[in-house]
Design a protein around this motif. Structure first.
Motif, short mmCIF file in Angstrom:
data_model
loop_
_atom_site.label_atom_id
_atom_site.label_comp_id
_atom_site.label_asym_id
_atom_site.label_seq_id
_atom_site.Cartn_x
_atom_site.Cartn_y
_atom_site.Cartn_z
N GLN A 79 4.57 -15.88 12.18
CA GLN A 79 5.83 -15.15 12.08
C GLN A 79 6.81 -15.60 13.17
N ARG A 80 6.31 -15.81 14.38
CA ARG A 80 7.17 -16.32 15.47
C ARG A 80 7.68 -17.71 15.14
N LEU A 81 6.82 -18.56 14.60
CA LEU A 81 7.22 -19.90 14.21
C LEU A 81 8.31 -19.86 13.14
N GLN A 82 8.12 -19.01 12.17
CA GLN A 82 9.13 -18.86 11.11
C GLN A 82 10.46 -18.39 11.70
N GLY A 83 10.41 -17.44 12.62
CA GLY A 83 11.62 -16.95 13.27
C GLY A 83 12.33 -18.05 14.04
N ARG A 84 11.58 -18.88 14.75
CA ARG A 84 12.19 -19.99 15.48
C ARG A 84 12.83 -21.00 14.53
N LEU A 85 12.15 -21.27 13.41
CA LEU A 85 12.68 -22.21 12.43
C LEU A 85 13.97 -21.70 11.82
N VAL A 86 13.98 -20.45 11.41
CA VAL A 86 15.19 -19.87 10.82
C VAL A 86 16.33 -19.89 11.83
N GLN A 87 16.05 -19.53 13.06
CA GLN A 87 17.07 -19.53 14.10
C GLN A 87 17.63 -20.94 14.32
N GLU A 88 16.76 -21.93 14.35
CA GLU A 88 17.20 -23.32 14.55
C GLU A 88 17.98 -23.83 13.34
N GLU A 89 17.53 -23.47 12.14
CA GLU A 89 18.27 -23.87 10.94
C GLU A 89 19.67 -23.28 10.94
#
Length: 103
Positions: A79-89
């Protein structure tokens, strides 16, 4: 069959032996990543072997700590990884919009 082998290994050696193996394999994986991915000086076979060995020790540690707890932590980590990806996108998309590159 593999699960049985892991169980036999975990039951046979004391926890501190698995801890030392984990430390050793983490170091080996770290070195292999540096050589293979950062320096580009490997065919990938060494890195693949280090990853495989790390996966084996992780399965042993999982048995020691408990599958349920590891599964809970893994979900949270993903979930943290997904959050970082969305934020970076979103950040990259905003930069594209600012420069006029957005469609």
């Amino acid at each position: 069959m593999m699960r049985e082998l892991y169980r036999r290994v975990v039951d046979f050696w004391p926890v501190h032996a698995h801890a030392w193996d984990a430390i050793d394999e983490c170091s080996r994986l770290s070195a292999s990543v540096a050589v293979s991915l950062l320096r580009g000086r490997s065919s990938g076979a060494g890195l693949a072997a280090a990853i495989a060995d790390m996966e084996v020790i992780c399965e042993r540690l999982r048995m020691i700590v408990g599958d349920g707890l590891v599964d809970i932590e893994k979900v949270e980590s993903l979930q943290r990884l997904q959050g970082r990806l969305v934020q970076e996108e979103q950040r990259v998309a905003a930069l594209g919009e600012q420069s006029g590159d957005a469609p």
